[in-house]
Design a protein around this motif. Structure first.
Motif, short mmCIF file in Angstrom:
data_model
loop_
_atom_site.label_atom_id
_atom_site.label_comp_id
_atom_site.label_asym_id
_atom_site.label_seq_id
_atom_site.Cartn_x
_atom_site.Cartn_y
_atom_site.Cartn_z
N VAL A 58 4.21 -17.60 -12.04
CA VAL A 58 3.45 -16.85 -10.63
C VAL A 58 2.86 -15.60 -11.54
CG1 VAL A 58 3.66 -15.78 -8.76
CG2 VAL A 58 4.92 -17.89 -9.18
N VAL A 59 1.33 -15.48 -11.32
CA VAL A 59 0.95 -14.25 -11.53
C VAL A 59 0.84 -13.75 -10.11
CG1 VAL A 59 -1.24 -13.19 -12.58
CG2 VAL A 59 -0.13 -15.39 -13.39
N ASN A 60 1.34 -12.19 -10.03
CA ASN A 60 1.33 -11.48 -8.61
C ASN A 60 0.84 -10.21 -9.35
OD1 ASN A 60 1.25 -10.85 -6.32
ND2 ASN A 60 3.48 -11.02 -5.78
N PRO A 61 -0.28 -9.99 -9.39
CA PRO A 61 -0.90 -8.64 -10.23
C PRO A 61 -0.80 -7.55 -9.16
CG PRO A 61 -2.59 -9.68 -9.91
CD PRO A 61 -1.64 -10.61 -9.34
N SER A 62 -0.87 -6.20 -9.68
CA SER A 62 -0.86 -4.83 -8.98
C SER A 62 -1.64 -4.17 -9.80
CB SER A 62 0.54 -4.46 -8.59
OG SER A 62 1.36 -4.07 -9.92
N GLY A 63 -2.04 -3.07 -9.00
CA GLY A 63 -2.98 -2.08 -9.73
C GLY A 63 -4.30 -1.74 -9.18
N GLU A 64 -5.24 -1.13 -9.60
CA GLU A 64 -6.65 -0.77 -9.24
C GLU A 64 -6.50 -0.80 -7.75
OE1 GLU A 64 -9.07 -4.08 -10.53
OE2 GLU A 64 -8.72 -3.74 -12.71
N GLY A 65 -5.62 0.02 -6.92
CA GLY A 65 -5.48 0.18 -5.61
C GLY A 65 -4.80 -0.77 -4.81
N TYR A 66 -4.39 -2.03 -5.30
CA TYR A 66 -3.68 -2.95 -4.99
C TYR A 66 -2.26 -3.18 -5.02
CZ TYR A 66 -8.47 -4.61 -3.62
OH TYR A 66 -9.84 -4.85 -3.35
N GLU A 67 -1.54 -3.44 -4.27
CA GLU A 67 -0.02 -3.89 -4.47
C GLU A 67 0.36 -5.26 -4.75
OE1 GLU A 67 2.02 -1.57 -4.90
OE2 GLU A 67 1.29 0.23 -4.59
#
Length: 390
Positions: A58-67
Motif C-alpha cells: 500500500v502506497v499512502n503518500p503524504s506531503g505537499e500539503g496533503y496528509e
C-alpha cells in the motif's frame, strides 16, 4: 399364455448364467467404487476451497500539503480483512513495483495524494491498482478494494442527494459485519454431486445400454443352436416368441437398474436426488432405447458376433462422447454429446441429484421420449420386414 411362458423361461436362463450375474450386477458396482474413489479430485465436489492471505503493498503518500488517507488507514485496520489481505506500507510506487516483480507482494494499491479531501469534496473515489503475478491474488485483493471504493462512492452519492443526515439513518442497517470476500457454491440450493454420484449415473447408463448385448445374445442363441426351427414348428407364433424374449430381458434390466441404485446408496452413500418417480421413468426410457436399438441392429446383422460388436462399439462411443468416462469440456458435451442417448438421461439425473426444479428436467424427458419413439418405430418396421426366423 405362450408369451409369459417364454418370458419365464428366458428369466430362468438368464439368472442361471454366472457370467451374466457378474457382468450385469457385480461389475457395475466395482467400477463405480473404483472410479468414484480414484477420481474424487477430478469430478464433482473437490472439497472446500480456501483463500490464502494476500500480501498487498500500500502506497499512502503524504506531503505537499496533503496528509496520508485516514479512510484507507481505517479500512486496512478492520478486523474482517486480517484473514484475506496483509497490508504492508511502502514508501513509493517504485518500491511496490519492485516487490511485485520479485514476488514479495501479491498486489499493490497506490492511494492518490489528497484522497480524503477529494472524496469529501464530492469527487469520485479512485485508487490505482497494480496487478501481481498470481491471478487468484489479483481477484481476491481486487474484490476487497473494489468493495471499498463502491461503498465510498455509494455513501457519497447518498450524502449529495439526500443530505449528510441520510448517512446517520443508514448506519444501523450497515452491512459492515458481512465479510468482504465470501466463498460459495454455484450449484443450485448449495448442492453438488460427488465423483461417486457422477460415476454411479454414467456407469448405470452404460450398463443399461450394454443390456443390448443380452438382446443380441438371446435372439441369436436360438438361431446358432438350431432350436428356432423346432420352436417355429410348435403352436407358437413368431411374435409371441419375440415379445416373450424381450420381456425377459427387460425385466432383468429393470432388476439390474434397481440393484445399482439401491446398492450404491447403501454401500457408497450415493444420493440419487429427491425425485424417485422421475428417476425410474428415465431408467425405463433408457432400457427401451437400448433394447429397441439392439433389435434394429440384430435384425440386420447376419451373425450374433457382428451384432454384439456393433452394440459394444456404440455403447462405448456414446458413453465417452457424453462425458461419462472422463470430464470433457461443456461445449463438447452440450454439442456433440447431445447426439447420444446417454447425454439426455445423464444430465437429467445429475440435475435431480442437485435438487433442480422439474422445469429444468422436462426438456430432457421430452427429447429422450422422442428418441425412444423413433427407435421403437424403427424396431417395429425392421421386425415386420425381416422377422425373427431361422
Amino acid at each position: 399364455m405362450n408369451t409369459w411362458t417364454i418370458m419365464i423361461y428366458e428369466l430362468r436362463r438368464l439368472f442361471s448364467s454366472r457370467s451374466m450375474i457378474l457382468n450385469m450386477f457385480l461389475l457395475p458396482l466395482l467400477l463405480i467404487f473404483l472410479l468414484g474413489a480414484s477420481l474424487s479430485g477430478v469430478v464433482g465436489d473437490k472439497g472446500s476451497s480456501t483463500i490464502d492471505v494476500v500480501r498487498v503493498a500500500v502506497v499512502n503518500p503524504s506531503g505537499e500539503g496533503y496528509e496520508s488517507s485516514a479512510m484507507m488507514d481505517s479500512f486496512l485496520k478492520s478486523t474482517e480483512l486480517k484473514d484475506i489481505i496483509a497490508p504492508i506500507m511502502v514508501e513509493s510506487r517504485e518500491a511496490a513495483e519492485s516487490g511485485l516483480r520479485t514476488g514479495k507482494y501479491g498486489y499493490a494499491v497506490v492511494v492518490p495524494p489528497g484522497f480524503d479531501s477529494k472524496v469529501q469534496s464530492g469527487e469520485a473515489a479512485q485508487l490505482e491498482f497494480i496487478l501481481g503475478q498470481k491471478s487468484t491474488d489479483n481477484r481476491v485483493a481486487g474484490t476487497v478494494f473494489d468493495n471499498f471504493l463502491r461503498s465510498l462512492n455509494y455513501k457519497q452519492s447518498v450524502a449529495m442527494t439526500l443530505g449528510p443526515e441520510a448517512l446517520n439513518v443508514m448506519a444501523p442497517s450497515s452491512t459492515s459485519d458481512q465479510p468482504t470476500v465470501k466463498l460459495g457454491e454455484l450449484s443450485e440450493g448449495g448442492y453438488t454431486y460427488t465423483s461417486s454420484q457422477f460415476y454411479a449415473v454414467s456407469m448405470m447408463l452404460m450398463f443399461l445400454l450394454y443390456s443390448g448385448l443380452t438382446v443380441c445374445t438371446s435372439l441369436f442363441n436360438e438361431k446358432e443352436n438350431h432350436t428356432l426351427f423346432r420352436i417355429n414348428a410348435m403352436p407358437v407364433k413368431g411374435s409371441e416368441l419375440f415379445i416373450g424374449k424381450m420381456l425377459g430381458v427387460g425385466v432383468v434390466s429393470i432388476v439390474q437398474c434397481a440393484a445399482i441404485i439401491i446398492l450404491t446408496n447403501v454401500l457408497f452413500g450415493v444420493n440419487w436426488g429427491n425425485r424417485p418417480g422421475l428417476l425410474l421413468l428415465f431408467c425405463l426410457l433408457m432400457i427401451i432405447a437400448s433394447m429397441t436399438l439392439s433389435i434394429v441392429i440384430s435384425m440386420f446383422s447376419k451373425t450374433g458376433a457382428s451384432a454384439r460388436s456393433v452394440v459394444t462399439l456404440l455403447t462405448v462411443s456414446m458413453t465417452f462422447i457424453s462425458g461419462g468416462m472422463a470430464p470433457l469440456p461443456e461445449s463438447w458435451v452440450n454439442s456433440i454429446g447431445a447426439f447420444t442417448i446417454n447425454h439426455w438421461a445423464m444430465q437429467a439425473i445429475l440435475k435431480m441429484m442437485l435438487h433442480a426444479d422439474v422445469s429444468q428436467i422436462m426438456p430432457n424427458l421430452g427429447v429422450l421420449s422422442l428418441i425412444c419413439l423413433v427407435l421403437f418405430s424403427a424396431a417395429a418396421i425392421s421386425y415386420r420386414k425381416v422377422g425373427y426366423h431361422g
